[in-house]
Design a protein around this motif. Structure first.
Motif, PDB file in Angstrom:
ATOM      1  N   VAL A  87     -82.078  11.050  99.036  1.00 31.34           N
ATOM      2  CA  VAL A  87     -81.270  10.914  97.829  1.00 31.34           C
ATOM      3  C   VAL A  87     -81.374  12.203  97.026  1.00 31.34           C
ATOM      4  N   MET A  88     -80.237  12.685  96.556  1.00 31.15           N
ATOM      5  CA  MET A  88     -80.216  13.833  95.644  1.00 31.15           C
ATOM      6  C   MET A  88     -79.694  13.340  94.300  1.00 31.15           C
ATOM      7  N   TYR A  89     -80.356  13.803  93.246  1.00 31.83           N
ATOM      8  CA  TYR A  89     -79.968  13.390  91.905  1.00 31.83           C
ATOM      9  C   TYR A  89     -80.147  14.566  90.973  1.00 31.83           C
ATOM     10  N   SER A  90     -79.215  14.717  90.064  1.00 35.49           N
ATOM     11  CA  SER A  90     -79.322  15.772  89.060  1.00 35.49           C
ATOM     12  C   SER A  90     -79.266  15.112  87.699  1.00 35.49           C
ATOM     13  N   GLY A  91     -80.385  15.129  87.005  1.00 31.56           N
ATOM     14  CA  GLY A  91     -80.448  14.507  85.688  1.00 31.56           C
ATOM     15  C   GLY A  91     -81.862  14.094  85.368  1.00 31.56           C
ATOM     16  N   ILE A  92     -81.978  13.416  84.255  1.00 32.51           N
ATOM     17  CA  ILE A  92     -83.289  12.955  83.808  1.00 32.51           C
ATOM     18  C   ILE A  92     -83.567  11.602  84.447  1.00 32.51           C
ATOM     19  N   LEU A  93     -84.691  11.511  85.113  1.00 34.01           N
ATOM     20  CA  LEU A  93     -85.066  10.264  85.772  1.00 34.01           C
ATOM     21  C   LEU A  93     -85.673   9.302  84.762  1.00 34.01           C
ATOM     22  N   PRO A  94     -85.597   7.998  85.018  1.00 39.18           N
ATOM     23  CA  PRO A  94     -86.231   7.032  84.116  1.00 39.18           C
ATOM     24  C   PRO A  94     -87.744   7.257  84.051  1.00 39.18           C
ATOM     25  N   ASP A  95     -88.341   6.872  82.951  1.00 35.98           N
ATOM     26  CA  ASP A  95     -89.788   7.066  82.774  1.00 35.98           C
ATOM     27  C   ASP A  95     -90.607   6.352  83.839  1.00 35.98           C
ATOM     28  N   LEU A  96     -90.144   5.216  84.298  1.00 39.57           N
ATOM     29  CA  LEU A  96     -90.913   4.432  85.264  1.00 39.57           C
ATOM     30  C   LEU A  96     -90.635   4.816  86.713  1.00 39.57           C
ATOM     31  N   PHE A  97     -89.817   5.851  86.916  1.00 36.77           N
ATOM     32  CA  PHE A  97     -89.546   6.324  88.283  1.00 36.77           C
ATOM     33  C   PHE A  97     -90.798   6.987  88.827  1.00 36.77           C
ATOM     34  N   ASP A  98     -91.231   6.578  89.982  1.00 29.26           N
ATOM     35  CA  ASP A  98     -92.423   7.172  90.587  1.00 29.26           C
ATOM     36  C   ASP A  98     -92.443   6.839  92.078  1.00 29.26           C
ATOM     37  N   GLU A  99     -93.307   7.517  92.790  1.00 37.05           N
ATOM     38  CA  GLU A  99     -93.460   7.258  94.222  1.00 37.05           C
ATOM     39  C   GLU A  99     -94.032   5.857  94.431  1.00 37.05           C
ATOM     40  N   GLY A 100     -93.543   5.180  95.439  1.00 36.68           N
ATOM     41  CA  GLY A 100     -94.028   3.844  95.755  1.00 36.68           C
ATOM     42  C   GLY A 100     -93.448   2.761  94.864  1.00 36.68           C
ATOM     43  N   GLN A 101     -92.510   3.093  94.004  1.00 36.01           N
ATOM     44  CA  GLN A 101     -91.912   2.122  93.093  1.00 36.01           C
ATOM     45  C   GLN A 101     -90.511   1.754  93.569  1.00 36.01           C
ATOM     46  N   GLY A 102     -90.049   0.596  93.149  1.00 36.48           N
ATOM     47  CA  GLY A 102     -88.695   0.161  93.479  1.00 36.48           C
ATOM     48  C   GLY A 102     -87.673   0.909  92.662  1.00 36.48           C
ATOM     49  N   VAL A 103     -86.552   1.234  93.304  1.00 37.26           N
ATOM     50  CA  VAL A 103     -85.503   1.987  92.642  1.00 37.26           C
ATOM     51  C   VAL A 103     -84.147   1.580  93.216  1.00 37.26           C
ATOM     52  N   VAL A 104     -83.140   1.647  92.365  1.00 36.48           N
ATOM     53  CA  VAL A 104     -81.756   1.456  92.797  1.00 36.48           C
ATOM     54  C   VAL A 104     -80.983   2.680  92.337  1.00 36.48           C
ATOM     55  N   ALA A 105     -80.282   3.327  93.255  1.00 33.52           N
ATOM     56  CA  ALA A 105     -79.493   4.511  92.933  1.00 33.52           C
ATOM     57  C   ALA A 105     -78.020   4.201  93.165  1.00 33.52           C
ATOM     58  N   ALA A 106     -77.188   4.614  92.222  1.00 33.10           N
ATOM     59  CA  ALA A 106     -75.739   4.446  92.351  1.00 33.10           C
ATOM     60  C   ALA A 106     -75.115   5.805  92.588  1.00 33.10           C
ATOM     61  N   GLY A 107     -74.210   5.881  93.545  1.00 33.59           N
ATOM     62  CA  GLY A 107     -73.574   7.156  93.855  1.00 33.59           C
ATOM     63  C   GLY A 107     -72.748   7.041  95.114  1.00 33.59           C
ATOM     64  N   LYS A 108     -72.655   8.150  95.831  1.00 29.44           N
ATOM     65  CA  LYS A 108     -71.843   8.183  97.049  1.00 29.44           C
ATOM     66  C   LYS A 108     -72.639   8.797  98.198  1.00 29.44           C
ATOM     67  N   LEU A 109     -72.389   8.304  99.373  1.00 36.51           N
ATOM     68  CA  LEU A 109     -72.987   8.848 100.578  1.00 36.51           C
ATOM     69  C   LEU A 109     -72.099   9.972 101.081  1.00 36.51           C
ATOM     70  N   ASP A 110     -72.696  11.143 101.367  1.00 34.09           N
ATOM     71  CA  ASP A 110     -71.875  12.243 101.876  1.00 34.09           C
ATOM     72  C   ASP A 110     -71.872  12.258 103.399  1.00 34.09           C
ATOM     73  N   GLU A 111     -71.131  13.199 103.971  1.00 35.14           N
ATOM     74  CA  GLU A 111     -70.957  13.241 105.426  1.00 35.14           C
ATOM     75  C   GLU A 111     -72.248  13.560 106.170  1.00 35.14           C
ATOM     76  N   ARG A 112     -73.215  14.196 105.479  1.00 29.09           N
ATOM     77  CA  ARG A 112     -74.491  14.545 106.114  1.00 29.09           C
ATOM     78  C   ARG A 112     -75.472  13.384 106.138  1.00 29.09           C
ATOM     79  N   GLY A 113     -75.106  12.269 105.476  1.00 28.67           N
ATOM     80  CA  GLY A 113     -76.021  11.137 105.386  1.00 28.67           C
ATOM     81  C   GLY A 113     -76.935  11.202 104.189  1.00 28.67           C
ATOM     82  N   VAL A 114     -76.650  12.116 103.276  1.00 29.76           N
ATOM     83  CA  VAL A 114     -77.433  12.244 102.050  1.00 29.76           C
ATOM     84  C   VAL A 114     -76.729  11.457 100.956  1.00 29.76           C
ATOM     85  N   PHE A 115     -77.490  10.666 100.244  1.00 33.60           N
ATOM     86  CA  PHE A 115     -76.926   9.883  99.157  1.00 33.60           C
ATOM     87  C   PHE A 115     -76.993  10.720  97.887  1.00 33.60           C
ATOM     88  N   VAL A 116     -75.846  11.011  97.305  1.00 29.56           N
ATOM     89  CA  VAL A 116     -75.763  11.798  96.077  1.00 29.56           C
ATOM     90  C   VAL A 116     -75.605  10.813  94.925  1.00 29.56           C
TER      91      VAL A 116
END
Length: 146
Positions: A87-116
């Motif tokens: 996943v690629m994201y440009s912006g400020i992440l939520p305070d509770l974003f961390d490794e090993g935590q649950g997350v939901v990302a909204a965006g689009k999947l590109d042709e390379r298989g990377v979720f933007v």
């Protein structure tokens, strides 16, 4: 045709046409707001549409968060333990974003298989797990027990 019946027929046809027009306009208006949820395993399997707005959710892979030193760009991986999506994201992440935590990302999947992602949502307390993520984890046999 009797004039009274003709008038009723015109009223019924007008109601049907206006109802169809209303349903069509509502469907057209909602078209851009429909974001279907896909677990990472379905994204890897090619079930997620490319270039369409979708949501992807799972757990943030430990050690996968890479932050840019010159911008707000962040790259991380989301997994449901059956598949992993970068996943690629440009912006400020939520305070509770961390490794090993649950997350939901909204965006689009590109042709390379990377979720933007254009939006990243993290859980809001330690006992909460987004329902879509919990279902995706249960589908692959992982139980979230925090």
């Amino acid at each position: 045709m009797h004039p009274k019946r003709k008038k009723r027929l015109i009223v019924v046809l007008a109601v049907v046409v206006l109802s169809s027009l209303g349903v069509g306009l509502v469907t057209y208006g909602l078209r851009g707001n429909i974001n279907l949820f896909y677990p990472p395993a379905d994204v890897i399997a090619g079930k997620a549409p490319v270039g369409q707005p979708i949501r992807v959710g799972g757990m943030v892979v430990e050690g996968s968060i890479v932050r840019s030193e010159s911008s707000l760009d962040v790259r991380f991986e989301v997994t449901d333990y059956a598949g992993t999506v970068p996943v690629m994201y440009s912006g400020i992440l939520p305070d509770l974003f961390d490794e090993g935590q649950g997350v939901v990302a909204a965006g689009k999947l590109d042709e390379r298989g990377v979720f933007v992602a254009h939006e990243v949502l993290a859980k809001h307390d330690e006992n909460y797990m987004p329902p879509e993520v919990a279902e995706a984890l249960e589908a692959v046999g992982k139980k979230y027990d925090r």
